[in-house]
Design a protein around this motif. Structure first.
Motif, PDB file in Angstrom:
ATOM      1  N   GLN A 144     101.981 -86.406 151.887  1.00  0.00           N
ATOM      2  CA  GLN A 144     102.605 -87.144 152.986  1.00  0.00           C
ATOM      3  C   GLN A 144     103.330 -86.212 153.957  1.00  0.00           C
ATOM      4  N   GLY A 145     103.589 -84.967 153.525  1.00  0.00           N
ATOM      5  CA  GLY A 145     104.403 -84.076 154.345  1.00  0.00           C
ATOM      6  C   GLY A 145     105.852 -84.503 154.394  1.00  0.00           C
ATOM      7  N   ALA A 146     106.236 -85.432 153.526  1.00  0.00           N
ATOM      8  CA  ALA A 146     107.586 -86.000 153.513  1.00  0.00           C
ATOM      9  C   ALA A 146     107.769 -86.744 152.194  1.00  0.00           C
ATOM     10  N   PRO A 147     109.018 -86.923 151.776  1.00  0.00           N
ATOM     11  CA  PRO A 147     110.220 -86.269 152.295  1.00  0.00           C
ATOM     12  C   PRO A 147     110.256 -84.786 151.892  1.00  0.00           C
ATOM     13  N   LEU A 148     110.952 -83.992 152.695  1.00  0.00           N
ATOM     14  CA  LEU A 148     111.089 -82.564 152.427  1.00  0.00           C
ATOM     15  C   LEU A 148     112.410 -82.205 151.757  1.00  0.00           C
ATOM     16  N   VAL A 149     113.403 -83.061 151.903  1.00  0.00           N
ATOM     17  CA  VAL A 149     114.753 -82.762 151.426  1.00  0.00           C
ATOM     18  C   VAL A 149     114.884 -82.692 149.891  1.00  0.00           C
ATOM     19  N   PRO A 150     114.018 -83.362 149.103  1.00  0.00           N
ATOM     20  CA  PRO A 150     114.259 -83.433 147.649  1.00  0.00           C
ATOM     21  C   PRO A 150     114.390 -82.101 146.916  1.00  0.00           C
ATOM     22  N   ILE A 151     113.749 -81.033 147.361  1.00  0.00           N
ATOM     23  CA  ILE A 151     113.931 -79.751 146.683  1.00  0.00           C
ATOM     24  C   ILE A 151     115.379 -79.287 146.826  1.00  0.00           C
ATOM     25  N   GLY A 152     116.001 -79.606 147.969  1.00  0.00           N
ATOM     26  CA  GLY A 152     117.416 -79.302 148.154  1.00  0.00           C
ATOM     27  C   GLY A 152     118.297 -80.197 147.307  1.00  0.00           C
ATOM     28  N   ASP A 153     117.917 -81.477 147.186  1.00  0.00           N
ATOM     29  CA  ASP A 153     118.650 -82.381 146.300  1.00  0.00           C
ATOM     30  C   ASP A 153     118.616 -81.859 144.869  1.00  0.00           C
ATOM     31  N   ASN A 177     119.934 -90.579 151.843  1.00  0.00           N
ATOM     32  CA  ASN A 177     120.300 -90.221 153.205  1.00  0.00           C
ATOM     33  C   ASN A 177     120.124 -91.440 154.097  1.00  0.00           C
ATOM     34  N   LEU A 178     121.203 -91.875 154.710  1.00  0.00           N
ATOM     35  CA  LEU A 178     121.182 -93.016 155.620  1.00  0.00           C
ATOM     36  C   LEU A 178     121.060 -92.498 157.045  1.00  0.00           C
ATOM     37  N   GLY A 179     119.904 -91.955 157.370  1.00  0.00           N
ATOM     38  CA  GLY A 179     119.634 -91.440 158.702  1.00  0.00           C
ATOM     39  C   GLY A 179     118.881 -92.466 159.523  1.00  0.00           C
ATOM     40  N   GLY A 180     118.078 -92.007 160.482  1.00  0.00           N
ATOM     41  CA  GLY A 180     117.257 -92.927 161.242  1.00  0.00           C
ATOM     42  C   GLY A 180     116.431 -93.786 160.308  1.00  0.00           C
ATOM     43  N   ILE A 181     115.918 -93.146 159.267  1.00  0.00           N
ATOM     44  CA  ILE A 181     115.215 -93.813 158.176  1.00  0.00           C
ATOM     45  C   ILE A 181     115.950 -93.467 156.886  1.00  0.00           C
ATOM     46  N   ALA A 182     116.219 -94.461 156.056  1.00  0.00           N
ATOM     47  CA  ALA A 182     116.894 -94.218 154.777  1.00  0.00           C
ATOM     48  C   ALA A 182     115.876 -93.747 153.745  1.00  0.00           C
ATOM     49  N   ASN A 183     116.248 -92.721 152.985  1.00  0.00           N
ATOM     50  CA  ASN A 183     115.362 -92.260 151.914  1.00  0.00           C
ATOM     51  C   ASN A 183     116.165 -91.944 150.664  1.00  0.00           C
ATOM     52  N   VAL A 184     115.477 -91.898 149.545  1.00  0.00           N
ATOM     53  CA  VAL A 184     116.116 -91.673 148.250  1.00  0.00           C
ATOM     54  C   VAL A 184     115.390 -90.558 147.512  1.00  0.00           C
ATOM     55  N   GLY A 219     111.570 -86.018 133.936  1.00  0.00           N
ATOM     56  CA  GLY A 219     111.349 -84.588 134.112  1.00  0.00           C
ATOM     57  C   GLY A 219     110.825 -84.149 135.452  1.00  0.00           C
ATOM     58  N   GLN A 220     110.707 -85.065 136.399  1.00  0.00           N
ATOM     59  CA  GLN A 220     110.246 -84.645 137.722  1.00  0.00           C
ATOM     60  C   GLN A 220     111.039 -85.335 138.826  1.00  0.00           C
ATOM     61  N   ARG A 221     111.105 -84.665 139.976  1.00  0.00           N
ATOM     62  CA  ARG A 221     111.817 -85.196 141.124  1.00  0.00           C
ATOM     63  C   ARG A 221     110.906 -86.173 141.867  1.00  0.00           C
ATOM     64  N   LEU A 222     111.429 -87.366 142.139  1.00  0.00           N
ATOM     65  CA  LEU A 222     110.720 -88.384 142.906  1.00  0.00           C
ATOM     66  C   LEU A 222     111.523 -88.692 144.165  1.00  0.00           C
ATOM     67  N   ALA A 223     110.851 -89.058 145.224  1.00  0.00           N
ATOM     68  CA  ALA A 223     111.547 -89.373 146.472  1.00  0.00           C
ATOM     69  C   ALA A 223     110.606 -90.100 147.407  1.00  0.00           C
ATOM     70  N   TYR A 224     111.190 -90.921 148.276  1.00  0.00           N
ATOM     71  CA  TYR A 224     110.385 -91.596 149.289  1.00  0.00           C
ATOM     72  C   TYR A 224     111.309 -92.251 150.310  1.00  0.00           C
ATOM     73  N   ASP A 225     110.709 -92.629 151.425  1.00  0.00           N
ATOM     74  CA  ASP A 225     111.446 -93.366 152.447  1.00  0.00           C
ATOM     75  C   ASP A 225     111.601 -94.816 151.988  1.00  0.00           C
ATOM     76  N   ILE A 226     112.802 -95.370 152.208  1.00  0.00           N
ATOM     77  CA  ILE A 226     113.093 -96.732 151.770  1.00  0.00           C
ATOM     78  C   ILE A 226     112.859 -97.735 152.893  1.00  0.00           C
ATOM     79  N   CYS A 227     113.560 -97.548 154.008  1.00  0.00           N
ATOM     80  CA  CYS A 227     113.461 -98.493 155.126  1.00  0.00           C
ATOM     81  C   CYS A 227     114.092 -97.850 156.354  1.00  0.00           C
ATOM     82  N   ALA A 228     113.887 -98.466 157.495  1.00  0.00           N
ATOM     83  CA  ALA A 228     114.584 -98.018 158.704  1.00  0.00           C
ATOM     84  C   ALA A 228     116.073 -98.285 158.541  1.00  0.00           C
ATOM     85  N   SER A 273     105.944 -92.772 152.958  1.00  0.00           N
ATOM     86  CA  SER A 273     106.913 -92.343 153.967  1.00  0.00           C
ATOM     87  C   SER A 273     106.715 -93.170 155.225  1.00  0.00           C
ATOM     88  N   LEU A 274     107.747 -93.218 156.051  1.00  0.00           N
ATOM     89  CA  LEU A 274     107.756 -94.032 157.255  1.00  0.00           C
ATOM     90  C   LEU A 274     107.873 -93.167 158.503  1.00  0.00           C
TER      91      LEU A 274
END
Length: 357
Positions: free
Chosen positions: A140-149, A161-168, A174-183, A232-233
């Protein structure tokens, strides 16, 4: 031996609230990464630049390329001024750019703010274009932030992150999961802008509004919310679904803000599985974390099993810029900065183009 990097991290979010510039120190010490935000500011965009960024998706290819270059020059100049103002000597710049298109199902994700132009005008090396390799690998090319999390904020069970789009982002099995939640702020700020306010201060307008069940139903209706990750959104989806629902509603702005906050809180609650016994620590960052009404609704919706934490304002505002500085460091070191468990790519990868000045 400790290794430290001084990096300028840059983030321009979909909510168009400005360019976040963060001078960060990132130190690898005894197997762990330690961060410090040393200087940071948000450069508010002019009305003309906001209009250009909003309208370029329907512009000609020639105009799109021209804005990519001129926006890169603008960013580079602002970074150069920031460095002079604070008398800094950073190693390089890491820039996310500003997303114009994000349609990974079509193998498209475009962030403008050309890295070569940033390098030329900041007079520093630049790491940019973090998404393209992952998309080429089927992600998806996103989200990119999870490695920093994972490596900087691993003490929290969830990073939201409650930005333009909220993501978790969270770790499970044993693995990092992440995705966009909603606008998120794309909706809240658009509504506030419609009555000539830059944003809803502390969520006061939203708090004063009334709940609109039909609007909430329409906001919650899209199939995206029930779809499994990775997902991702992009702005295009938000315009077609969430913003369309708001436009079609006859409710007042205050009632719409009130209902959107309920929508966001509900979608967050659906996105956070119970991971273990006891309290779950939830880190909230991004502009939406300053919306006191929204934060209270999120805590209420999540319930007693979750402890919602809003950190110091500097981390709230500049966490994404910090993490893009960190992604740049990982790219500089030739280490993975994009996780296939998050994006769905065929493998972990090292994203980012480097422009040497």
């Amino acid at each position: 031996m400790d290794t430290s990097y001084h990096v300028i991290g840059l983030m321009s979010g979909t909510s168009l609230d400005g360019l976040d510039i963060a001078h960060c120190r990132l130190t690898y010490q005894s197997g762990n990464w330690i961060y410090k935000i040393l200087n940071a500011t948000t450069l508010i965009y002019s009305d003309a630049l906001i209009q250009s960024l909003q309208q370029v998706e329907t512009a000609s290819a020639l105009d799109l390329i021209a804005l990519d270059h001129s926006f890169g020059q603008f960013i580079g100049q602002q970074v150069h001024e920031f460095i002079k103002q604070h008398n800094l000597k950073p190693d390089f710049v890491a820039s996310h750019g500003h997303t114009i298109f994000h349609q990974p199902d079509k193998h498209i994700s475009l962030q403008i703010g050309n890295g070569a132009y940033i390098a030329a005008h900041a007079q520093l090396p630049v790491v940019s274009d973090f998404r393209t390799l992952d998309i080429a690998l089927g992600g998806q090319g996103a989200p990119l932030v999870p490695i920093g999390d994972e490596l900087l904020f691993g003490a929290y069970d969830y990073c939201i992150n409650l930005g333009g789009i909220a993501n978790v982002s969270y770790r499970q099995n044993g693995q990092r999961l992440a995705y966009d939640i909603c606008a998120c702020n794309m909706l809240l700020n658009t509504l506030a802008n419609s009555i000539d306010k830059p944003y809803d201060h502390n969520g006061e307008l939203a708090r004063s509004g009334s709940f609109q069940p039909d609007l909430l139903h329409n906001l919650n209706a899209p199939a995206y919310f029930a779809a499994p990750a990775p997902k991702s959104l992009g702005k295009e989806w938000v315009l077609e679904h969430s913003l369309k629902s708001l436009t079609e509603s006859n409710a007042s702005v205050a009632d719409k803000l009130h209902t959107v906050c309920h929508h966001i809180a509900q979608q967050l609650q659906l996105a956070l599985p119970l991971l273990h016994q006891g309290k779950h620590r939830v880190l909230l960052t991004g502009g939406g974390a300053f919306n006191l009404y929204l934060v209270a609704l999120i805590q209420q919706q999540l319930g007693d099993a979750y402890s919602v934490e809003v950190p110091e304002p500097e981390v709230v505002s500049f966490k994404e810029a910090l993490i893009f500085a960190f992604l740049g460091v990982l790219r500089w070191r030739g280490e993975h900065n994009c996780l296939s468990s998050v994006t769905g790519a065929s493998r972990n990868n090292i994203g980012g183009s480097i422009y040497l000045y």
